[in-house]
Write a protein that holds these residues in place. Structure first.
Motif, PDB file in Angstrom:
ATOM      1  N   LEU A   1      45.288  12.923  66.164  1.00  0.00           N
ATOM      2  CA  LEU A   1      44.176  12.678  66.902  1.00  0.00           C
ATOM      3  C   LEU A   1      43.952  13.846  67.678  1.00  0.00           C
ATOM      4  O   LEU A   1      42.634  14.517  68.149  1.00  0.00           O
ATOM      5  CB  LEU A   1      44.079  11.440  67.679  1.00  0.00           C
ATOM      6  N   ALA A   2      45.322  14.388  68.128  1.00  0.00           N
ATOM      7  CA  ALA A   2      45.117  15.514  69.163  1.00  0.00           C
ATOM      8  C   ALA A   2      44.507  17.024  68.387  1.00  0.00           C
ATOM      9  O   ALA A   2      43.707  17.669  68.692  1.00  0.00           O
ATOM     10  CB  ALA A   2      46.348  15.770  69.935  1.00  0.00           C
ATOM     11  N   LEU A   3      45.080  17.014  67.044  1.00  0.00           N
ATOM     12  CA  LEU A   3      44.832  17.875  66.464  1.00  0.00           C
ATOM     13  C   LEU A   3      43.161  18.087  65.910  1.00  0.00           C
ATOM     14  O   LEU A   3      42.647  18.992  65.965  1.00  0.00           O
ATOM     15  CB  LEU A   3      45.786  18.044  64.852  1.00  0.00           C
ATOM     16  N   HIS A   4      42.682  16.906  65.678  1.00  0.00           N
ATOM     17  CA  HIS A   4      41.500  16.701  65.360  1.00  0.00           C
ATOM     18  C   HIS A   4      40.337  17.186  66.566  1.00  0.00           C
ATOM     19  O   HIS A   4      39.435  17.772  66.379  1.00  0.00           O
ATOM     20  CB  HIS A   4      40.971  15.257  65.112  1.00  0.00           C
ATOM     21  N   LEU A   5      40.849  16.662  67.576  1.00  0.00           N
ATOM     22  CA  LEU A   5      40.004  17.091  68.938  1.00  0.00           C
ATOM     23  C   LEU A   5      40.109  18.536  69.027  1.00  0.00           C
ATOM     24  O   LEU A   5      39.112  19.273  69.296  1.00  0.00           O
ATOM     25  CB  LEU A   5      40.660  16.414  70.157  1.00  0.00           C
ATOM     26  N   ALA A   6      41.167  19.216  68.943  1.00  0.00           N
ATOM     27  CA  ALA A   6      41.340  20.534  69.161  1.00  0.00           C
ATOM     28  C   ALA A   6      40.750  21.404  68.161  1.00  0.00           C
ATOM     29  O   ALA A   6      39.885  22.557  68.397  1.00  0.00           O
ATOM     30  CB  ALA A   6      42.806  21.070  69.146  1.00  0.00           C
ATOM     31  N   GLY A   7      40.632  20.776  66.979  1.00  0.00           N
ATOM     32  CA  GLY A   7      40.163  21.542  65.758  1.00  0.00           C
ATOM     33  C   GLY A   7      38.468  21.383  65.851  1.00  0.00           C
ATOM     34  O   GLY A   7      37.713  22.703  65.769  1.00  0.00           O
ATOM     35  N   TYR A   8      38.089  20.305  66.160  1.00  0.00           N
ATOM     36  CA  TYR A   8      36.579  20.023  66.450  1.00  0.00           C
ATOM     37  C   TYR A   8      36.111  20.904  67.641  1.00  0.00           C
ATOM     38  O   TYR A   8      34.915  21.373  67.602  1.00  0.00           O
ATOM     39  CB  TYR A   8      36.336  18.400  66.623  1.00  0.00           C
ATOM     40  N   ALA A   9      36.894  20.991  68.845  1.00  0.00           N
ATOM     41  CA  ALA A   9      36.251  21.697  69.940  1.00  0.00           C
ATOM     42  C   ALA A   9      36.219  23.141  69.443  1.00  0.00           C
ATOM     43  O   ALA A   9      35.215  24.090  69.878  1.00  0.00           O
ATOM     44  CB  ALA A   9      37.132  21.355  71.122  1.00  0.00           C
ATOM     45  N   ALA A  10      37.505  23.591  68.912  1.00  0.00           N
ATOM     46  CA  ALA A  10      37.460  25.200  68.613  1.00  0.00           C
ATOM     47  C   ALA A  10      36.310  25.413  67.693  1.00  0.00           C
ATOM     48  O   ALA A  10      35.650  26.585  68.026  1.00  0.00           O
ATOM     49  CB  ALA A  10      38.730  25.355  67.816  1.00  0.00           C
ATOM     50  N   LEU A  11      36.086  24.690  66.657  1.00  0.00           N
ATOM     51  CA  LEU A  11      34.776  24.971  65.854  1.00  0.00           C
ATOM     52  C   LEU A  11      33.610  25.262  66.524  1.00  0.00           C
ATOM     53  O   LEU A  11      32.958  26.032  66.404  1.00  0.00           O
ATOM     54  CB  LEU A  11      34.806  23.976  64.733  1.00  0.00           C
ATOM     55  N   LEU A  12      33.077  24.234  67.424  1.00  0.00           N
ATOM     56  CA  LEU A  12      32.016  24.234  68.139  1.00  0.00           C
ATOM     57  C   LEU A  12      32.039  25.425  69.213  1.00  0.00           C
ATOM     58  O   LEU A  12      30.953  26.121  69.350  1.00  0.00           O
ATOM     59  CB  LEU A  12      31.648  23.037  68.790  1.00  0.00           C
ATOM     60  N   LEU A  13      33.200  25.459  69.980  1.00  0.00           N
ATOM     61  CA  LEU A  13      32.827  26.458  70.979  1.00  0.00           C
ATOM     62  C   LEU A  13      33.212  27.843  70.769  1.00  0.00           C
ATOM     63  O   LEU A  13      32.674  28.816  71.418  1.00  0.00           O
ATOM     64  CB  LEU A  13      34.317  25.828  72.297  1.00  0.00           C
ATOM     65  N   SER A  14      33.851  28.235  69.643  1.00  0.00           N
ATOM     66  CA  SER A  14      33.503  29.346  68.932  1.00  0.00           C
ATOM     67  C   SER A  14      32.486  29.778  68.245  1.00  0.00           C
ATOM     68  O   SER A  14      32.100  30.967  67.974  1.00  0.00           O
ATOM     69  CB  SER A  14      34.839  29.612  67.947  1.00  0.00           C
ATOM     70  N   SER A  15      31.550  28.931  68.221  1.00  0.00           N
ATOM     71  CA  SER A  15      30.449  29.066  67.284  1.00  0.00           C
ATOM     72  C   SER A  15      29.135  29.115  68.129  1.00  0.00           C
ATOM     73  O   SER A  15      28.015  29.643  67.934  1.00  0.00           O
ATOM     74  CB  SER A  15      30.153  28.197  66.220  1.00  0.00           C
ATOM     75  N   MET A  16      29.087  28.432  69.301  1.00  0.00           N
ATOM     76  CA  MET A  16      28.123  28.300  70.158  1.00  0.00           C
ATOM     77  C   MET A  16      28.464  28.050  71.590  1.00  0.00           C
ATOM     78  O   MET A  16      29.501  28.085  71.908  1.00  0.00           O
ATOM     79  CB  MET A  16      27.191  26.933  69.739  1.00  0.00           C
ATOM     80  N   SER A  17      27.399  28.206  72.525  1.00  0.00           N
ATOM     81  CA  SER A  17      27.897  28.074  73.940  1.00  0.00           C
ATOM     82  C   SER A  17      28.017  26.532  74.269  1.00  0.00           C
ATOM     83  O   SER A  17      28.060  25.648  73.393  1.00  0.00           O
ATOM     84  CB  SER A  17      26.517  28.241  74.761  1.00  0.00           C
ATOM     85  N   PRO A  18      28.570  26.430  75.498  1.00  0.00           N
ATOM     86  CA  PRO A  18      29.309  25.120  75.742  1.00  0.00           C
ATOM     87  C   PRO A  18      28.020  24.022  75.764  1.00  0.00           C
ATOM     88  O   PRO A  18      28.346  22.909  75.333  1.00  0.00           O
ATOM     89  CB  PRO A  18      29.899  25.162  77.024  1.00  0.00           C
ATOM     90  N   GLY A  19      26.972  24.269  76.298  1.00  0.00           N
ATOM     91  CA  GLY A  19      25.987  23.338  76.349  1.00  0.00           C
ATOM     92  C   GLY A  19      25.412  23.006  75.192  1.00  0.00           C
ATOM     93  O   GLY A  19      25.247  21.725  74.692  1.00  0.00           O
ATOM     94  N   LYS A  20      25.245  23.921  74.102  1.00  0.00           N
ATOM     95  CA  LYS A  20      24.844  23.528  72.686  1.00  0.00           C
ATOM     96  C   LYS A  20      25.803  22.774  72.059  1.00  0.00           C
ATOM     97  O   LYS A  20      25.785  21.832  71.225  1.00  0.00           O
ATOM     98  CB  LYS A  20      24.553  24.940  71.937  1.00  0.00           C
TER      99      LYS A  20
END
Length: 344
Positions: free
Chosen positions: A201-220
């Protein structure tokens, strides 16, 4: 009341299941479909990977949020694989089935496989039984007028009075609720189970957050995650809602039903073709799935004529309806449940 495709006289006894089981076995419908599942899983993983690549390539744009639609759609396919592995439909060994379930549920979805399995197996054992089925426990929604009459508090009673019209909007929160319930369940699990699931579950959260935050701004990224989880929850809710809501609910103090009666009377099929089968993960054949929970998904439609004919011969109603009417029946039941609070 639900509309039955065939409604005959007296419900069948539990022993009437044996001839149907023999028929299904003789036709090989309980046999594995490893090739079918291998292809389905591979295609779905490729679709998820393509969606993730699209997010990266689209970058920091509001147009990227549109990719939450396919992301939710293919997450639902992932959930169906986890569901099927929990029912031992895919692999011959429990260990392999659990591995497939953990990878699809915990790692890819951030949803506890152990929590889902425990809850879902109790549902299958006693569907729609108010004392035994966790899916009809009192929660944000209630499923009997007795439960509704016991609601306390102005806000809660207002929610129950209006639960039918609020049902679909509330499903938008189900994707997040699944994650919260999964984390809460870690305390119930054995030490080994808890370590494995907590890491995944921690790996999922880390991977999901990394994908989004490396691709777009925190708000988006936050907007994308909210839209993604809202659509995922709505999709899953729309798959599971027609299956049992508004169907028979066994009386805890009443007659003891056999397997055939217990599963058929509480379940509703949804008619449709290949698109319906795909969107609902085969769970539109809910009667067949409940009678034979370890039957591979592509065999459910093949078992349908056998089950329907057997129910007709046994005097059991076989309830099947269209997708729109299935929602109408489910919502009508939820509306009727809230009646005591509207007239009180």
């Amino acid at each position: 009341m639900p509309q039955a495709a065939t409604l005959l006289a007296k419900p069948a006894a539990g022993s009437d299941f044996a001839p149907l089981l023999r028929q299904v076995r003789d036709q090989g419908l309980l046999g594995r479909r490893r090739g079918w599942y291998a292809l389905s899983i591979t295609v779905n993983l490729m679709a998820l990977a393509a969606t993730a690549a699209g997010i990266v390539l689209s970058g920091d744009s509001w147009w990227t949020v549109l990719l939450a639609v396919p992301a939710a759609l293919f997450w639902a396919r992932t959930a169906f694989v986890g569901h099927d592995s929990g029912h031992a439909q895919i692999a011959a060994t429990r260990r392999t089935g659990r591995l497939i379930g953990l990878l699809h549920a915990d790692l890819l979805l951030g949803m506890s496989y152990a929590w889902w399995n425990d809850k879902h197996n109790r549902h299958h054992a006693n569907p729609n039984h108010v004392a035994k089925d966790p899916d009809v426990d009192v929660g944000a929604l209630v499923w009997t007028q007795r439960q509704a009459a016991q609601r306390q508090g102005r806000a809660v009673r207002w929610l129950t009075r209006n639960q039918a019209r609020l049902f679909f909007p509330m499903l938008l929160l189900e994707g997040i609720n699944l994650k919260i319930s999964s984390v809460r369940d870690l305390g119930r699990q054995s030490a080994g189970e808890r370590r494995t699931e907590a890491v995944l579950l921690a790996l999922h959260l880390a991977g999901y957050a990394a994908l989004l935050l490396s691709s777009m701004s925190p708000g988006k990224a936050v907007v994308f995650a909210l839209v993604h989880h809202a659509l995922f929850g709505l999709h899953l809710g729309m798959v599971f809602a027609p299956n049992h809501k508004g169907m028979e609910m066994p009386d805890p103090g009443g007659e003891r039903w056999g397997h055939l009666q217990r599963q058929v009377l509480t379940s509703r099929n949804v008619r449709g073709g290949a698109v319906t089968d795909w969107l609902m993960g085969g769970l539109n054949y809910q009667i067949e799935h409940h009678l034979f929970p370890n039957m591979p998904r592509p065999h459910l439609r093949l078992a349908r004529p056998l089950v329907r004919a057997h129910c007709r011969a046994s005097g059991l109603p076989y309830t099947e309806t269209g997708i729109v009417d299935s929602y109408r029946q489910a919502l009508q039941h939820m509306h009727e449940v809230g009646a005591p609070l509207r007239t009180g």
